[in-house]
Write an enzyme that holds these catalytic residues in place. Structure first.
Site, PDB file in Angstrom:
ATOM      1  N   TYR A   1       0.806  -1.222   0.000  1.00 36.31           N
ATOM      2  CA  TYR A   1       0.000   0.000   0.000  1.00 36.31           C
ATOM      3  C   TYR A   1       0.844   1.281   0.000  1.00 36.31           C
ATOM      4  O   TYR A   1       0.293   2.377  -0.063  1.00 36.31           O
ATOM      5  CB  TYR A   1      -0.947   0.019   1.202  1.00 36.31           C
ATOM      6  CG  TYR A   1      -1.989  -1.082   1.205  1.00 36.31           C
ATOM      7  CD1 TYR A   1      -2.265  -1.822   0.055  1.00 36.31           C
ATOM      8  CD2 TYR A   1      -2.701  -1.387   2.355  1.00 36.31           C
ATOM      9  CE1 TYR A   1      -3.211  -2.831   0.065  1.00 36.31           C
ATOM     10  CE2 TYR A   1      -3.659  -2.388   2.370  1.00 36.31           C
ATOM     11  CZ  TYR A   1      -3.906  -3.117   1.225  1.00 36.31           C
ATOM     12  OH  TYR A   1      -4.846  -4.114   1.232  1.00 36.31           O
TER      13      TYR A   1
ATOM     14  N   LYS B   1       5.253 -14.173   2.322  1.00 32.19           N
ATOM     15  CA  LYS B   1       5.372 -15.139   1.220  1.00 32.19           C
ATOM     16  C   LYS B   1       6.850 -15.163   0.855  1.00 32.19           C
ATOM     17  O   LYS B   1       7.254 -14.861  -0.280  1.00 32.19           O
ATOM     18  CB  LYS B   1       4.504 -14.721   0.023  1.00 32.19           C
ATOM     19  CG  LYS B   1       3.041 -14.984   0.192  1.00 32.19           C
ATOM     20  CD  LYS B   1       2.663 -16.453   0.269  1.00 32.19           C
ATOM     21  CE  LYS B   1       2.537 -17.087  -1.088  1.00 32.19           C
ATOM     22  NZ  LYS B   1       2.102 -18.512  -0.983  1.00 32.19           N
TER      23      LYS B   1
ATOM     24  N   ASP C   1      -0.995 -17.523   2.739  1.00 34.81           N
ATOM     25  CA  ASP C   1      -2.121 -18.386   2.355  1.00 34.81           C
ATOM     26  C   ASP C   1      -2.370 -19.438   3.437  1.00 34.81           C
ATOM     27  O   ASP C   1      -3.504 -19.655   3.868  1.00 34.81           O
ATOM     28  CB  ASP C   1      -1.882 -19.030   0.982  1.00 34.81           C
ATOM     29  CG  ASP C   1      -0.474 -19.619   0.818  1.00 34.81           C
ATOM     30  OD1 ASP C   1       0.397 -19.325   1.665  1.00 34.81           O
ATOM     31  OD2 ASP C   1      -0.249 -20.361  -0.156  1.00 34.81           O
TER      32      ASP C   1
ATOM     33  N   ASP D   1      -3.794  -6.542   6.398  1.00 34.78           N
ATOM     34  CA  ASP D   1      -5.139  -6.027   6.157  1.00 34.78           C
ATOM     35  C   ASP D   1      -6.111  -7.192   5.967  1.00 34.78           C
ATOM     36  O   ASP D   1      -7.180  -7.264   6.591  1.00 34.78           O
ATOM     37  CB  ASP D   1      -5.088  -5.146   4.897  1.00 34.78           C
ATOM     38  CG  ASP D   1      -6.376  -4.403   4.635  1.00 34.78           C
ATOM     39  OD1 ASP D   1      -7.246  -4.381   5.522  1.00 34.78           O
ATOM     40  OD2 ASP D   1      -6.513  -3.835   3.531  1.00 34.78           O
TER      41      ASP D   1
ATOM     42  N   ASP E   1      -9.102  -8.987   8.917  1.00 31.36           N
ATOM     43  CA  ASP E   1     -10.554  -9.123   8.761  1.00 31.36           C
ATOM     44  C   ASP E   1     -10.993 -10.572   8.973  1.00 31.36           C
ATOM     45  O   ASP E   1     -12.052 -10.828   9.549  1.00 31.36           O
ATOM     46  CB  ASP E   1     -11.003  -8.622   7.380  1.00 31.36           C
ATOM     47  CG  ASP E   1     -11.217  -7.107   7.367  1.00 31.36           C
ATOM     48  OD1 ASP E   1     -10.689  -6.424   8.280  1.00 31.36           O
ATOM     49  OD2 ASP E   1     -11.889  -6.598   6.452  1.00 31.36           O
TER      50      ASP E   1
END
Ligand code: ATP
Length: 362
Positions: A139, A194, A226, A250, A254
């Site tokens: 971001y 990752k 993942d 982020d 959630d």
């Protein structure tokens, strides 16, 4: 005994922002008396529509001078910049970058009385914290990506040594201050990346390893972004503190929020070395705005985080005591079914939940 007063820069924002922010203020005023002064400030997508400014300079200056910032939520459907990105998000993004709020702290805690979608987990059965790097990663290039001839678009992922060191240091210190993972009591920082695919994530992991050398009492653990989504659903009790790059943080925060009752009960703090902003993890929820139907729990619990952060900085036990009292009162309101908000299966209005917490404080 100290009589210091703390100035809280408060931005209601848009959508359900004003409802949840006012509810939290009511609870804070009841619990803290005249310990806090609230500076009510303009900002958000609605303000942008009226004035062309999402974060007026006056608001920014007041936030910079305040002891802490409390925010409802910002964003209105259709209020977007010419490049299609949302105006509302820009309010806290600007504060985040200008005040260097580099650690986005998202506790994932299943409270008594809250039903988790994970079978077999009850109140107290999930309790870990995600620390999302908040100023770089994917971001960092917001507003500076490339769109070429309507054929090609690109945004760059940025990982710096300084940015990673400080967020890793924050995560290890947080783990040192906690009681360890629920499954085995071990203090543990899990690095979510990752590293198997991209060089920048391998660099992120290597720097976390370096920072770990200074924190031998905390175990280090690694999970690919993942794979961690599966573990967070199947064995959340294994986690203590998770540190992640901005976008991964982020997304997984959630998911974590969903396992602990949803966005309406999940708090967040965006914390730097000098400043901090607290707001519910949810957005402005335009679908339920203005109906007194939102849950104020996320904002109230964010206010609890704010009081604890202020206590860490100022060593004022009145703040820690007020934080504990609010948390206990909010927990009672849910576990004793006194006023359960709609998103948790009850029928209490936003104002009724705030009122019930205030009564439980009494
Ligand atoms: P953003 O992009 O700003 O995160 P969003 O629209 O994707 O916004 P939210 O605003 O968080 O996401 O809303 C997602 C869903 O959760 C909506 O259906 C909304 O009604 C619900 N929701 C969010 N916050 C609350 C809350 N405090 N109380 C009850 N429901 C909520």
């Amino acid at each position: 005994m100290t009589t210091k007063r703390y100035r809280i820069a408060t931005i209601d924002g848009d959508g359900i922002g004003p409802e949840v922010s006012q509810a939290a203020l009511r609870v804070l005023k009841t619990a803290c008396g005249d310990m806090l002064d609230f500076d009510m400030l303009d900002g958000g997508a609605g303000h942008y529509q009226k004035t062309g400014q999402v974060l007026p300079e006056d608001t920014f200056n007041a936030c910079r001078e305040a002891d802490a910032i409390l925010h409802g939520a910002a964003g209105l459907p259709g209020v977007v910049y010419p490049d299609g990105t949302e105006v509302g998000n820009d309010l806290h993004l600007r504060l985040r970058f200008r005040l260097d709020l580099y650690a986005n702290v998202r506790p994932v805690k299943l409270l008594p009385g809250v039903v988790s979608p994970l079978r077999g987990y009850e109140g107290g059965g999930i309790d870990y914290v995600i620390v999302r790097e908040n100023t770089e990663g994917l971001y960092a290039s917001r507003g500076a990506g490339v769109l070429l001839r309507d054929e090609f678009a690109s945004d760059s992922l940025v990982t710096t040594r300084k940015g990673t060191e400080r967020v890793a240091e924050f995560a290890f210190r947080l783990a040192e201050s906690r009681n360890g993972a629920l499954s085995d009591g071990k203090k543990r920082v899990t690095v979510c990346d990752k590293a198997n695919i991209l060089r920048s994530y391998a660099f992120f992991r290597a720097i976390c390893d370096e920072v770990h050398q200074q924190h031998p009492d905390v175990a280090i653990d690694y999970a690919y972004a993942d794979a961690i989504t599966v573990h967070m659903v199947k064995r959340p009790e294994f986690y203590d503190v998770i540190v992640a790059e901005n976008m991964f943080g982020d997304i997984i925060s959630d998911l974590g929020a969903a396992t602990a009752g949803g966005m309406g009960i999940s708090p967040s703090g965006e914390i730097g070395d000098e400043h901090a902003l607290f707001q519910g993890a949810h957005g402005s929820a335009p679908d339920i705005a203005g109906q007194d139907a939102a849950s104020p729990m996320a904002t109230v619990l964010s206010a609890v985080m704010m009081l604890r952060w202020l206590n860490d900085r100022h060593g004022d036990p009145r703040l820690a005591e007020a934080a504990d009292r609010i948390e206990t009162a909010a927990g009672r309101v849910l576990s004793e079914n006194i006023a359960v908000p709609r998103d948790l299966g009850g029928n209490a209005r936003c104002s009724e939940v705030a009122e019930a917490i205030c009564r439980a404080l009494g």
